[in-house]
Each structure stands twice: as C-alpha cells, then as structure tokens.
Design a protein around this motif. Structure first.
Motif, short mmCIF file in Angstrom:
data_model
loop_
_atom_site.label_atom_id
_atom_site.label_comp_id
_atom_site.label_asym_id
_atom_site.label_seq_id
_atom_site.Cartn_x
_atom_site.Cartn_y
_atom_site.Cartn_z
N PRO A 15 -24.45 29.81 -99.23
CA PRO A 15 -24.92 30.35 -97.96
C PRO A 15 -24.33 29.55 -96.80
N ALA A 16 -24.24 30.18 -95.67
CA ALA A 16 -23.62 29.54 -94.50
C ALA A 16 -24.43 28.33 -94.02
N GLN A 17 -25.75 28.38 -94.17
CA GLN A 17 -26.58 27.31 -93.62
C GLN A 17 -27.15 26.37 -94.68
N GLY A 18 -26.62 26.42 -95.89
CA GLY A 18 -27.03 25.45 -96.90
C GLY A 18 -27.90 26.03 -98.00
N ARG A 19 -27.73 25.44 -99.18
CA ARG A 19 -28.45 25.91 -100.37
C ARG A 19 -29.95 25.62 -100.30
N THR A 20 -30.31 24.45 -99.86
CA THR A 20 -31.71 24.03 -99.90
C THR A 20 -32.58 24.95 -99.05
N ILE A 21 -32.17 25.20 -97.83
CA ILE A 21 -32.98 26.06 -96.97
C ILE A 21 -32.99 27.50 -97.49
N PHE A 22 -31.87 27.93 -98.09
CA PHE A 22 -31.81 29.28 -98.64
C PHE A 22 -32.78 29.43 -99.80
N VAL A 23 -32.81 28.47 -100.71
CA VAL A 23 -33.73 28.53 -101.85
C VAL A 23 -35.18 28.45 -101.37
N ALA A 24 -35.44 27.63 -100.37
CA ALA A 24 -36.80 27.52 -99.83
C ALA A 24 -37.27 28.86 -99.26
N ALA A 62 -50.50 41.03 -92.38
CA ALA A 62 -49.78 39.89 -91.81
C ALA A 62 -48.70 39.39 -92.77
N SER A 63 -48.99 39.39 -94.06
CA SER A 63 -47.98 38.94 -95.02
C SER A 63 -46.78 39.88 -95.06
N GLY A 64 -47.02 41.17 -94.85
CA GLY A 64 -45.90 42.11 -94.79
C GLY A 64 -44.99 41.82 -93.60
N VAL A 65 -45.58 41.51 -92.47
CA VAL A 65 -44.78 41.16 -91.29
C VAL A 65 -44.03 39.86 -91.53
N VAL A 66 -44.72 38.88 -92.11
CA VAL A 66 -44.07 37.60 -92.41
C VAL A 66 -42.91 37.80 -93.36
N LEU A 67 -43.09 38.62 -94.40
CA LEU A 67 -42.00 38.86 -95.34
C LEU A 67 -40.82 39.54 -94.66
N ALA A 68 -41.07 40.47 -93.77
CA ALA A 68 -39.97 41.13 -93.05
C ALA A 68 -39.19 40.11 -92.20
N VAL A 69 -39.90 39.21 -91.56
CA VAL A 69 -39.24 38.17 -90.77
C VAL A 69 -38.44 37.23 -91.68
N LEU A 70 -39.00 36.89 -92.83
CA LEU A 70 -38.28 36.05 -93.79
C LEU A 70 -37.00 36.73 -94.29
N GLU A 71 -37.05 38.04 -94.43
CA GLU A 71 -35.86 38.78 -94.86
C GLU A 71 -34.75 38.69 -93.81
N VAL A 72 -35.13 38.82 -92.56
CA VAL A 72 -34.14 38.68 -91.48
C VAL A 72 -33.55 37.27 -91.49
N ARG A 73 -34.41 36.30 -91.69
CA ARG A 73 -33.94 34.90 -91.72
C ARG A 73 -33.04 34.65 -92.93
N LEU A 74 -33.38 35.22 -94.09
CA LEU A 74 -32.52 35.07 -95.27
C LEU A 74 -31.14 35.66 -95.00
N TYR A 75 -31.11 36.79 -94.34
CA TYR A 75 -29.83 37.41 -94.00
C TYR A 75 -29.01 36.48 -93.10
N ASP A 76 -29.67 35.86 -92.12
CA ASP A 76 -28.98 34.92 -91.22
C ASP A 76 -28.51 33.67 -91.96
N ILE A 77 -29.35 33.14 -92.84
CA ILE A 77 -28.98 31.93 -93.57
C ILE A 77 -27.77 32.17 -94.46
N TRP A 78 -27.71 33.35 -95.08
CA TRP A 78 -26.60 33.65 -95.96
C TRP A 78 -25.30 33.79 -95.18
N GLY A 79 -25.40 34.14 -93.94
CA GLY A 79 -24.19 34.24 -93.11
C GLY A 79 -23.95 35.63 -92.58
N GLY A 80 -25.01 36.41 -92.53
CA GLY A 80 -24.91 37.79 -92.06
C GLY A 80 -24.83 37.91 -90.62
#
Length: 119
Positions: A62-71, A101-119
């Motif tokens: 991932p563009a921003q590092g393995r550790t944060i991506f796995v977390a 609330a967990s659904g909203v949190v998961l959607a935000v985490l998905e956006v962040r995962l996309y960014d971390i990977w380099g999207g």
C-alpha cells in the motif's frame, strides 16, 4: 486493492446504516432481518480482509504502509460484528442506533482503505 469490493462494501454499509437508522427513528430495536444484513456486510468485510492479506502476501505494498493498512482492514472487519453484539445487549432503539453508526463508520473506513492503498 480490489476497488469494486471496496465500493460494494461501503455501499452495503451505508444501506445497513440507513435501514437501522430508520428502525431507530421508528423506535424499534434490531430484528432478525437486521442481523441478516449485518452478516452480509460482515462477509463482504471478511472478503476484503482476505483479498488485502493475499495482496500483501504477493508482495504488493500500500502507498501509506503495511501496518496502517492491516490495522484498518482489521478494524473494518470487526466494526459491524461488534456493533451487532452490542445491539443484542441493548434491545431498544439504541441498539439500532449503534448498528447504524457502525455502518457509517465502516463506510468511512472503506474510503480510508482506498486512500491508504493508493487510490
């Protein structure tokens, strides 16, 4: 990362949030159908976890590092099931609010995962 799976998981999480939010608005606790939807969203998050781990094992980084991506992968996987268990303990509208609330949190985490990977 597998972009289509990230998108589908995020949209499913938002649909779950909207449905449980509607139940909370109507003063209803989570019901069996909500738990079925939570299971579907959790399976999507599990599939994303598996795909992410396989990609890391193949040497892709991932563009921003393995550790944060796995977390973030682990957090995305645990988010909805944890809220589901909490909603079982709180059998009022607040259980539905928790899952929404967990659904909203998961959607935000998905956006962040996309960014971390380099999207």
């Amino acid at each position: 990362m597998f972009d289509a799976l990230t998108l589908v998981t995020g949209v499913a999480a938002l649909l779950l949030a909207a449905w449980c939010g509607w139940a909370a608005y109507r003063d209803q606790p989570t019901k069996d159908w909500h738990f079925a939807a939570m299971a579907v969203v959790s399976v999507l998050a599990l599939a994303q976890l598996v795909v992410g781990v396989v990609q890391l094992a193949r040497g892709e980084d991932p563009a921003q590092g393995r550790t944060i991506f796995v977390a973030y992968l682990l957090g995305a996987f645990a988010c909805v099931p944890a809220a589901g268990f909490m909603s079982l303990a709180e059998r009022t509208k607040w259980g539905s609010v928790t899952v929404a609330a967990s659904g909203v949190v998961l959607a935000v985490l998905e956006v962040r995962l996309y960014d971390i990977w380099g999207g």
